[in-house]
Design a protein around this motif. Sequence first.
Motif, PDB file in Angstrom:
ATOM      1  N   MET A   1      -0.580 -18.110 -27.333  1.00  0.00           N
ATOM      2  CA  MET A   1      -0.622 -18.817 -26.080  1.00  0.00           C
ATOM      3  C   MET A   1       0.028 -17.975 -24.982  1.00  0.00           C
ATOM      4  O   MET A   1      -0.401 -18.057 -23.841  1.00  0.00           O
ATOM      5  N   LYS A   2       0.980 -17.186 -25.347  1.00  0.00           N
ATOM      6  CA  LYS A   2       1.659 -16.332 -24.371  1.00  0.00           C
ATOM      7  C   LYS A   2       0.653 -15.449 -23.628  1.00  0.00           C
ATOM      8  O   LYS A   2       0.728 -15.306 -22.412  1.00  0.00           O
ATOM      9  N   TYR A   3      -0.301 -14.894 -24.332  1.00  0.00           N
ATOM     10  CA  TYR A   3      -1.279 -14.013 -23.702  1.00  0.00           C
ATOM     11  C   TYR A   3      -2.369 -14.802 -22.975  1.00  0.00           C
ATOM     12  O   TYR A   3      -2.898 -14.349 -21.971  1.00  0.00           O
ATOM     13  N   GLU A   4      -2.683 -15.968 -23.494  1.00  0.00           N
ATOM     14  CA  GLU A   4      -3.679 -16.801 -22.823  1.00  0.00           C
ATOM     15  C   GLU A   4      -3.189 -17.256 -21.452  1.00  0.00           C
ATOM     16  O   GLU A   4      -3.973 -17.465 -20.540  1.00  0.00           O
ATOM     17  N   LEU A   5      -1.890 -17.403 -21.311  1.00  0.00           N
ATOM     18  CA  LEU A   5      -1.349 -17.868 -20.033  1.00  0.00           C
ATOM     19  C   LEU A   5      -1.399 -16.791 -18.957  1.00  0.00           C
ATOM     20  O   LEU A   5      -0.937 -16.998 -17.840  1.00  0.00           O
ATOM     21  N   GLN A   6      -2.008 -15.655 -19.262  1.00  0.00           N
ATOM     22  CA  GLN A   6      -2.280 -14.659 -18.225  1.00  0.00           C
ATOM     23  C   GLN A   6      -3.250 -15.238 -17.197  1.00  0.00           C
ATOM     24  O   GLN A   6      -3.433 -14.682 -16.122  1.00  0.00           O
ATOM     25  N   MET A   7      -3.859 -16.383 -17.528  1.00  0.00           N
ATOM     26  CA  MET A   7      -4.747 -17.062 -16.586  1.00  0.00           C
ATOM     27  C   MET A   7      -4.018 -17.401 -15.291  1.00  0.00           C
ATOM     28  O   MET A   7      -4.638 -17.516 -14.238  1.00  0.00           O
ATOM     29  N   ILE A   8      -2.704 -17.564 -15.378  1.00  0.00           N
ATOM     30  CA  ILE A   8      -1.923 -17.877 -14.166  1.00  0.00           C
ATOM     31  C   ILE A   8      -2.100 -16.755 -13.148  1.00  0.00           C
ATOM     32  O   ILE A   8      -2.345 -17.008 -11.966  1.00  0.00           O
ATOM     33  N   LYS A   9      -2.003 -15.516 -13.614  1.00  0.00           N
ATOM     34  CA  LYS A   9      -2.142 -14.370 -12.710  1.00  0.00           C
ATOM     35  C   LYS A   9      -3.546 -14.294 -12.116  1.00  0.00           C
ATOM     36  O   LYS A   9      -3.718 -13.873 -10.977  1.00  0.00           O
ATOM     37  N   GLN A  10      -4.540 -14.706 -12.896  1.00  0.00           N
ATOM     38  CA  GLN A  10      -5.921 -14.655 -12.409  1.00  0.00           C
ATOM     39  C   GLN A  10      -6.192 -15.740 -11.379  1.00  0.00           C
ATOM     40  O   GLN A  10      -7.080 -15.600 -10.541  1.00  0.00           O
ATOM     41  N   GLY A  11      -5.423 -16.832 -11.463  1.00  0.00           N
ATOM     42  CA  GLY A  11      -5.518 -17.891 -10.470  1.00  0.00           C
ATOM     43  C   GLY A  11      -6.792 -18.729 -10.519  1.00  0.00           C
ATOM     44  O   GLY A  11      -7.128 -19.369  -9.531  1.00  0.00           O
ATOM     45  N   VAL A  12      -7.483 -18.739 -11.651  1.00  0.00           N
ATOM     46  CA  VAL A  12      -8.734 -19.508 -11.716  1.00  0.00           C
ATOM     47  C   VAL A  12      -8.650 -20.696 -12.664  1.00  0.00           C
ATOM     48  O   VAL A  12      -9.613 -21.426 -12.837  1.00  0.00           O
ATOM     49  N   GLY A  13      -7.508 -20.931 -13.283  1.00  0.00           N
ATOM     50  CA  GLY A  13      -7.355 -22.034 -14.221  1.00  0.00           C
ATOM     51  C   GLY A  13      -8.004 -21.723 -15.553  1.00  0.00           C
ATOM     52  O   GLY A  13      -8.405 -20.601 -15.826  1.00  0.00           O
ATOM     53  N   GLY A  14      -8.112 -22.744 -16.383  1.00  0.00           N
ATOM     54  CA  GLY A  14      -8.719 -22.540 -17.686  1.00  0.00           C
ATOM     55  C   GLY A  14      -8.280 -23.606 -18.670  1.00  0.00           C
ATOM     56  O   GLY A  14      -7.705 -24.627 -18.292  1.00  0.00           O
ATOM     57  N   SER A  15      -8.561 -23.348 -19.932  1.00  0.00           N
ATOM     58  CA  SER A  15      -8.253 -24.302 -20.983  1.00  0.00           C
ATOM     59  C   SER A  15      -7.747 -23.572 -22.216  1.00  0.00           C
ATOM     60  O   SER A  15      -8.295 -22.542 -22.600  1.00  0.00           O
ATOM     61  N   ILE A  16      -6.722 -24.120 -22.830  1.00  0.00           N
ATOM     62  CA  ILE A  16      -6.165 -23.597 -24.078  1.00  0.00           C
ATOM     63  C   ILE A  16      -6.241 -24.711 -25.108  1.00  0.00           C
ATOM     64  O   ILE A  16      -5.853 -25.844 -24.825  1.00  0.00           O
ATOM     65  N   ILE A  17      -6.736 -24.391 -26.271  1.00  0.00           N
ATOM     66  CA  ILE A  17      -6.812 -25.366 -27.354  1.00  0.00           C
ATOM     67  C   ILE A  17      -6.031 -24.834 -28.543  1.00  0.00           C
ATOM     68  O   ILE A  17      -6.342 -23.768 -29.074  1.00  0.00           O
ATOM     69  N   ASN A  18      -5.003 -25.565 -28.947  1.00  0.00           N
ATOM     70  CA  ASN A  18      -4.195 -25.211 -30.116  1.00  0.00           C
ATOM     71  C   ASN A  18      -4.661 -26.032 -31.317  1.00  0.00           C
ATOM     72  O   ASN A  18      -5.163 -27.138 -31.157  1.00  0.00           O
ATOM     73  N   ILE A  19      -4.457 -25.505 -32.513  1.00  0.00           N
ATOM     74  CA  ILE A  19      -4.844 -26.210 -33.733  1.00  0.00           C
ATOM     75  C   ILE A  19      -3.588 -26.728 -34.421  1.00  0.00           C
ATOM     76  O   ILE A  19      -2.721 -25.955 -34.825  1.00  0.00           O
ATOM     77  N   SER A  20      -3.486 -28.027 -34.526  1.00  0.00           N
ATOM     78  CA  SER A  20      -2.390 -28.664 -35.242  1.00  0.00           C
ATOM     79  C   SER A  20      -2.954 -29.242 -36.533  1.00  0.00           C
ATOM     80  O   SER A  20      -3.763 -28.607 -37.193  1.00  0.00           O
ATOM     81  N   SER A  21      -2.534 -30.423 -36.886  1.00  0.00           N
ATOM     82  CA  SER A  21      -2.997 -31.089 -38.098  1.00  0.00           C
ATOM     83  C   SER A  21      -2.591 -32.549 -37.997  1.00  0.00           C
ATOM     84  O   SER A  21      -1.652 -32.894 -37.276  1.00  0.00           O
ATOM     85  N   VAL A  22      -3.267 -33.382 -38.735  1.00  0.00           N
ATOM     86  CA  VAL A  22      -2.865 -34.785 -38.789  1.00  0.00           C
ATOM     87  C   VAL A  22      -1.412 -34.883 -39.275  1.00  0.00           C
ATOM     88  O   VAL A  22      -0.690 -35.812 -38.932  1.00  0.00           O
ATOM     89  N   SER A  23      -0.953 -33.883 -40.022  1.00  0.00           N
ATOM     90  CA  SER A  23       0.441 -33.873 -40.490  1.00  0.00           C
ATOM     91  C   SER A  23       1.438 -33.737 -39.340  1.00  0.00           C
ATOM     92  O   SER A  23       2.617 -34.016 -39.516  1.00  0.00           O
ATOM     93  N   GLY A  24       0.973 -33.323 -38.176  1.00  0.00           N
ATOM     94  CA  GLY A  24       1.841 -33.285 -37.002  1.00  0.00           C
ATOM     95  C   GLY A  24       2.144 -34.670 -36.459  1.00  0.00           C
ATOM     96  O   GLY A  24       3.060 -34.841 -35.667  1.00  0.00           O
ATOM     97  N   PHE A  25       1.362 -35.659 -36.905  1.00  0.00           N
ATOM     98  CA  PHE A  25       1.551 -37.044 -36.459  1.00  0.00           C
ATOM     99  C   PHE A  25       1.881 -37.977 -37.618  1.00  0.00           C
ATOM    100  O   PHE A  25       2.553 -38.975 -37.434  1.00  0.00           O
TER     101      PHE A  25
END
Length: 88
Positions: free
Chosen positions: A1-25
């Motif tokens: 995610m650290k590298y995906e947040l380079q979108m801030i510098k680009q200034g165009v927005g975007g979407s990040i999708i992380n993979i968790s699990s039902v075990s997270g809930f």
Amino acid sequence: MKYELQMIKQGVGGSIINISSVSGFRPQPDNIAYVAAKHGVVGMTKVAALENGKYSIRVNSVAPGAIDTPMLRGALEQFNLNEEDYAP
């Protein structure tokens, strides 16, 4: 995610999708490291969403449940569980 947040510098927005699990809930016993890791992904996703929404960056996570794979069958066997024990 650290590298995906380079979108801030680009200034165009975007979407990040992380993979968790039902075990997270809904944690299962005897699986503390996995459950802790998946809770961490859920928490990290929430914080990243709060911090980066102002840059038009959406951050979400997907939390799949159990999928019938050889790995799941091996885990069920290891803990002497059957499918009914693991069903939601």
